[in-house]
Design a protein around this motif. Structure first.
Motif, PDB file in Angstrom:
ATOM      1  N   ILE A 193      49.177 -31.438-105.262  1.00 52.05           N
ATOM      2  CA  ILE A 193      49.143 -30.841-103.924  1.00 52.05           C
ATOM      3  C   ILE A 193      49.049 -31.932-102.859  1.00 52.05           C
ATOM      4  O   ILE A 193      49.665 -31.821-101.792  1.00 52.05           O
ATOM      5  CB  ILE A 193      47.971 -29.850-103.823  1.00 52.05           C
ATOM      6  N   GLY A 194      48.328 -33.002-103.139  1.00 52.82           N
ATOM      7  CA  GLY A 194      48.220 -34.102-102.190  1.00 52.82           C
ATOM      8  C   GLY A 194      49.531 -34.827-101.952  1.00 52.82           C
ATOM      9  O   GLY A 194      49.776 -35.338-100.865  1.00 52.82           O
ATOM     10  N   MET A 209      56.465 -32.646 -97.480  1.00 49.17           N
ATOM     11  CA  MET A 209      56.844 -31.519 -96.628  1.00 49.17           C
ATOM     12  C   MET A 209      57.103 -31.960 -95.196  1.00 49.17           C
ATOM     13  O   MET A 209      57.995 -31.415 -94.538  1.00 49.17           O
ATOM     14  CB  MET A 209      55.751 -30.444 -96.657  1.00 49.17           C
ATOM     15  N   THR A 210      56.376 -32.953 -94.694  1.00 47.32           N
ATOM     16  CA  THR A 210      56.620 -33.408 -93.324  1.00 47.32           C
ATOM     17  C   THR A 210      57.993 -34.056 -93.197  1.00 47.32           C
ATOM     18  O   THR A 210      58.603 -34.001 -92.134  1.00 47.32           O
ATOM     19  CB  THR A 210      55.551 -34.412 -92.876  1.00 47.32           C
ATOM     20  N   GLY A 247      52.116 -32.604 -99.553  1.00 47.39           N
ATOM     21  CA  GLY A 247      51.910 -32.612 -98.102  1.00 47.39           C
ATOM     22  C   GLY A 247      52.803 -33.588 -97.349  1.00 47.39           C
ATOM     23  O   GLY A 247      53.547 -33.180 -96.459  1.00 47.39           O
TER      24      GLY A 247
END
Length: 77
Positions: free
Chosen positions: A31-32, A38-39, A35
């Motif tokens: 999950i880290g 996704m940006t 992030g």
């Protein structure tokens, strides 16, 4: 041919083992890493799909372009 795929299969086996033995740490890392990815990917994708930025919210109340009227009817007796 095994020399090219060997490191990838070992890495996959290691990640599979970590997901089984330490799922909290493994999925936290997954999950880290999602992030920041996704940006990089979501913003261009939104623009390509036609998303437009909304107008900025006003920071002050607009002052009318007319002279101020005197307030009447609220005087003390």
């Amino acid at each position: 041919m095994s020399a090219l795929t060997g490191p990838f299969s070992r890495t996959y086996r290691y990640l599979q083992r970590q997901a089984h033995e330490n799922p909290v740490i493994f999925y936290s890392v997954v999950i880290g890493t999602i992030g920041p990815l996704m940006t990089v990917t979501i913003l261009p994708l939104r623009e390509r799909l036609g998303y437009r930025q909304s107008e900025m919210i006003p920071q002050t109340y607009p002052i009318p372009n007319r002279p101020r009227r005197q307030v009447q009817g609220y005087e003390d007796p």
